[in-house]
Design a protein around this motif. Structure first.
Motif, PDB file in Angstrom:
ATOM      1  N   LYS A 104       0.848  -1.200   0.000  1.00 27.28           N
ATOM      2  CA  LYS A 104       0.000   0.000   0.000  1.00 27.28           C
ATOM      3  C   LYS A 104       0.884   1.250   0.000  1.00 27.28           C
ATOM      4  N   ARG A 105       1.904   1.249   0.867  1.00 22.80           N
ATOM      5  CA  ARG A 105       2.806   2.405   0.955  1.00 22.80           C
ATOM      6  C   ARG A 105       3.480   2.673  -0.384  1.00 22.80           C
ATOM      7  N   LYS A 106       3.958   1.603  -1.012  1.00 22.98           N
ATOM      8  CA  LYS A 106       4.688   1.752  -2.271  1.00 22.98           C
ATOM      9  C   LYS A 106       3.772   2.322  -3.354  1.00 22.98           C
ATOM     10  N   SER A 123      -0.038  13.243  21.627  1.00 22.15           N
ATOM     11  CA  SER A 123       0.869  13.482  20.501  1.00 22.15           C
ATOM     12  C   SER A 123       0.222  13.096  19.175  1.00 22.15           C
ATOM     13  N   GLN A 124      -0.530  12.010  19.202  1.00 18.22           N
ATOM     14  CA  GLN A 124      -1.201  11.578  17.972  1.00 18.22           C
ATOM     15  C   GLN A 124      -2.389  10.706  18.349  1.00 18.22           C
ATOM     16  N   ALA A 125      -3.524  10.977  17.725  1.00 16.27           N
ATOM     17  CA  ALA A 125      -4.718  10.165  17.976  1.00 16.27           C
ATOM     18  C   ALA A 125      -5.406   9.898  16.645  1.00 16.27           C
ATOM     19  N   SER A 162       1.865  -0.073  24.176  1.00 13.97           N
ATOM     20  CA  SER A 162       2.915   0.943  24.042  1.00 13.97           C
ATOM     21  C   SER A 162       3.760   0.622  22.815  1.00 13.97           C
ATOM     22  N   LYS A 163       4.602   1.578  22.446  1.00 14.73           N
ATOM     23  CA  LYS A 163       5.609   1.328  21.413  1.00 14.73           C
ATOM     24  C   LYS A 163       6.960   1.401  22.102  1.00 14.73           C
ATOM     25  N   PRO A 164       7.857   0.421  22.036  1.00 11.73           N
ATOM     26  CA  PRO A 164       7.537  -0.920  21.617  1.00 11.73           C
ATOM     27  C   PRO A 164       6.684  -1.629  22.677  1.00 11.73           C
ATOM     28  N   THR A 177       3.569  -0.473  17.291  1.00 17.62           N
ATOM     29  CA  THR A 177       3.998   0.765  16.636  1.00 17.62           C
ATOM     30  C   THR A 177       2.840   1.727  16.813  1.00 17.62           C
ATOM     31  N   VAL A 178       3.016   2.965  16.423  1.00 16.69           N
ATOM     32  CA  VAL A 178       1.929   3.936  16.557  1.00 16.69           C
ATOM     33  C   VAL A 178       0.791   3.551  15.613  1.00 16.69           C
ATOM     34  N   GLU A 179       1.126   3.395  14.341  1.00 14.74           N
ATOM     35  CA  GLU A 179       0.113   2.971  13.371  1.00 14.74           C
ATOM     36  C   GLU A 179      -0.118   1.467  13.520  1.00 14.74           C
ATOM     37  N   TRP A 180      -1.282   1.020  13.051  1.00 12.81           N
ATOM     38  CA  TRP A 180      -1.570  -0.421  13.126  1.00 12.81           C
ATOM     39  C   TRP A 180      -0.887  -1.190  12.002  1.00 12.81           C
TER      40      TRP A 180
HETATM   41  P1  XMP Z   1       5.020   4.025  13.697  1.00 15.35           P
HETATM   42  O1  XMP Z   1       3.763   3.377  13.232  1.00 15.35           O
HETATM   43  O2  XMP Z   1       6.207   3.679  12.851  1.00 15.35           O
HETATM   44  O3  XMP Z   1       4.783   5.594  13.499  1.00 15.35           O
HETATM   45  O4  XMP Z   1       5.289   3.831  15.155  1.00 15.35           O
HETATM   46  C1  XMP Z   1       5.630   6.629  13.937  1.00 15.35           C
HETATM   47  C2  XMP Z   1       5.171   7.903  13.286  1.00 15.35           C
HETATM   48  O5  XMP Z   1       5.369   7.828  11.870  1.00 15.35           O
HETATM   49  C3  XMP Z   1       4.144   7.974  11.176  1.00 15.35           C
HETATM   50  N1  XMP Z   1       4.156   7.041  10.044  1.00 15.35           N
HETATM   51  C4  XMP Z   1       4.291   7.431   8.760  1.00 15.35           C
HETATM   52  N2  XMP Z   1       4.381   8.647   8.208  1.00 15.35           N
HETATM   53  N3  XMP Z   1       4.534   7.660   6.072  1.00 15.35           N
HETATM   54  C5  XMP Z   1       4.491   8.764   6.854  1.00 15.35           C
HETATM   55  O6  XMP Z   1       4.548   9.878   6.310  1.00 15.35           O
HETATM   56  C6  XMP Z   1       4.438   6.398   6.550  1.00 15.35           C
HETATM   57  O7  XMP Z   1       4.469   5.427   5.795  1.00 15.35           O
HETATM   58  C7  XMP Z   1       4.302   6.287   7.972  1.00 15.35           C
HETATM   59  N4  XMP Z   1       4.198   5.223   8.803  1.00 15.35           N
HETATM   60  C8  XMP Z   1       4.099   5.716  10.076  1.00 15.35           C
HETATM   61  C9  XMP Z   1       3.066   7.659  12.185  1.00 15.35           C
HETATM   62  O8  XMP Z   1       1.828   8.270  11.847  1.00 15.35           O
HETATM   63  C10 XMP Z   1       3.690   8.199  13.460  1.00 15.35           C
HETATM   64  O9  XMP Z   1       3.500   9.595  13.560  1.00 15.35           O
END
Ligand code: XMP
Length: 531
Positions: free
Chosen positions: A298-300, A451-453, A522-524, A527-530
């Motif tokens: 999806k990211r790619k 910080s993020q929700a 928590s992280k770890p 991660t923040v995102e699922w």
């Molecule tokens: P994770 O999920 O890695 O997230 O703990 C840490 C921070 O990074 C953001 N995040 C991204 N931001 N592209 C982005 O621009 C990405 O692919 C991506 N993956 C995670 C996440 O929202 C959090 O702020």
């Protein structure tokens, strides 16, 4: 300006941070930087720590010109050991690595060496500092005096009797050294004689003048905006500098938050006067995401499609400008020569920081390969700033407070918050739930404490009951974290009444959802995102 030479310590960027907090401008460069190649003369030099041991065959070494420039030098940890090595002292591996808190005792030497700890209030048993080193000094280089020690380390801080060269074994830059900032302040203010006075107010006119000079009379600049703090602040600054010669492009990728494209359009165009082009490419993005479940895929897809759409729009803008001149005559607009990027200092540090003697220095554009055939040059007005400084800059540029304080939103958007396939139906459900969640967080006055929700949509169905009927619907997972740097994070402890209201609203108002869960990972290890 203070020059910080980075030998690769994980704390190097904190030295920059502490100098900035003292309103002292500083620049961090890799330790391989030769003093003779600098176009400016620093007023003081700080040598950082390093993961290396000074006698490692691979170890990076300080340019000897650092000590002949005639400006004060402060070596921290490895920096101290480099000073010792170059001045004839002895450094040896300690039997055990010293890691953690220590109390140092300051020794008065009756010379300029006393200035490093002058005026700092000590506890009766000394000053608490943070140590993290394997090697330590075992003999003093000639001409140096001890200015602090601990019970296990006789040479914790040293100063040359005549030259203004200092070394400390501990890390004054980390918050675990509560008075460390005062040590750095003593070095930059008292020893180097720099008063400070660098401020965000002075940053704006200086940066605007720099942008104007770079872009010349006609140069046109394009840049992507997302509605996030960095790109909004960068765009506003660009607009202040060159007006409509800056073209902001917002790509609607179909996985933005509810009404996001519309809101960003209103804000940038009406509030901030920025020349904005919104491209609705949601159909293209969603068609390419069809059937895709793997998060990295999806990211790619989103990253590559973004580049394609942005590039296409930039070429269209250029063609339109040429056509206008052909049809209406008049003076030709300048070519689009520059690409604006909202790169921040931590990104720059990440790419210039010293990774080892043989490592080449990375280039650091976020959008790899972007617009290669247009041969755009990068312009990065925020590259010297930390995130909170960007927020301060945003406030000075009159960007509305709710925008300046916005939580980060990832580039791949809701696609990494919908577990499983991304479809229009799933996007609508998630947008609605997320909107309620954020609205209630704001209503409870908690937004700025988090910080993020965000909400995530799980690809499972659960049984519930509504009225007298059985329901079989999807599950929403709520996430809220507190973090300093997003490398580690704690889940946020909501008052139960707030969660209750959010849950009740989501299950009542969002069609297709009958269950709400709160993520307490928590992280770890999470991660923040699922995804
Ligand atoms: P994770 O999920 O890695 O997230 O703990 C840490 C921070 O990074 C953001 N995040 C991204 N931001 N592209 C982005 O621009 C990405 O692919 C991506 N993956 C995670 C996440 O929202 C959090 O702020």
């Amino acid at each position: 300006t203070i020059l910080i030479l980075d030998f690769g310590s994980q704390y190097s960027h904190l030295i920059t941070r502490r100098c900035r907090e003292l309103s002292v401008y500083c620049e961090m460069l890799p330790c391989t930087q030769k003093i003779k190649d600098l176009s400016w003369k620093p007023k003081g030099i700080i040598l950082s720590g390093s993961p290396y041991s000074v006698y490692d065959p691979e170890a990076p070494h300080v340019d000897p010109d650092v000590f002949t420039l005639g400006v004060p030098v402060l070596g921290i940890c490895y920096g101290l050991q480099e000073i010792a090595r170059t001045h004839g002292g002895q450094v040896e591996a300690h039997s055990h690595r010293e890691y953690g808190y220590a109390k140092i005792q300051v020794e008065k030497v009756g010379s300029h060496g006393d200035r490093l700890f002058d005026g700092i209030d000590m506890d009766t048993d000394g000053m608490q500092v943070w140590m993290s080193h394997g090697d330590q000094l075992t003999s003093l280089p000639p001409g140096f005096k001890v200015i602090a020690h601990t019970p296990t380390s006789p040479y914790t801080a040293i100063a040359h009797e005549i030259e203004h060269v200092f070394g400390v074994q501990f890390h004054p830059e980390v918050s675990h050294s509560p008075k460390g900032k005062e040590v750095i302040a003593a070095f930059v203010h008292n020893v180097c004689g720099i008063k400070g006075g660098w401020s965000m107010d002075s940053f704006i006119p200086k940066e605007i003048a720099r942008i104007r000079e770079i872009c010349g009379e006609k140069g046109q600049v394009i840049g992507a905006v997302s509605g996030g703090v960095d790109s909004t602040v960068a765009a506003k600054l660009m607009h202040e500098a060159i007006g409509d010669r800056f073209h902001a492009i917002m790509v609607d990728n179909g996985v933005l938050r509810k009404d996001e494209a519309k809101k960003v359009h209103e804000m940038l165009t009406e509030n901030l006067g920025v020349n904005l082009h919104v491209v609705d490419a949601s159909e293209l993005f969603l068609s390419r995401l069809r059937g895709v479940e793997d998060p990295e895929k999806k990211r790619k897809i989103i990253g590559n499609t973004f580049i394609e759409v942005f590039e296409d729009e930039a070429l269209k803008l250029e063609a339109a400008a040429e056509k206008e001149v052909e049809e209406k005559g008049g003076e030709a607009k300048g070519k689009i020569e520059w690409l604006l990027q909202g790169t921040l200092y931590p990104d720059v540090i990440e790419s210039i920081s010293f990774k080892g003697p043989s490592a080449t220095i990375k280039t650091h554009h976020n959008v790899g390969g972007l617009l290669e055939d247009m041969k755009l040059k990068l312009i990065e007005p925020l590259r010297e700033l930390f995130k909170d400084e960007v927020r301060a800059l945003g406030r000075l540029l009159n960007i509305p407070a709710h925008l300046v304080g916005r939580h980060p939103f990832p580039g791949p958007g809701l696609a990494i918050r919908i577990l499983g396939e991304v479809t229009r139906e799933q996007i609508t459900i998630l947008q609605h739930a997320d909107d309620i969640y954020i609205e209630e967080i704001r209503a409870a006055g908690l937004y700025d404490q988090i910080s993020q929700a965000f909400a995530a949509l799980l690809p499972v169905k659960a049984v519930g009951v509504a009225g007298d009927a059985r329901t079989y619907d999807q599950v929403i997972a709520l996430r809220a974290v507190s973090t300093e740097d997003f490398m580690t994070a704690d889940w946020f402890a909501f008052p139960p009444a707030v969660l209750k209201k959010i849950s009740s609203r989501i299950t009542n108002e969002v069609k297709g959802v009958n269950r709400v869960t709160y993520d307490i990972t928590s992280k770890p290890p999470g991660t923040v995102e699922w995804l």
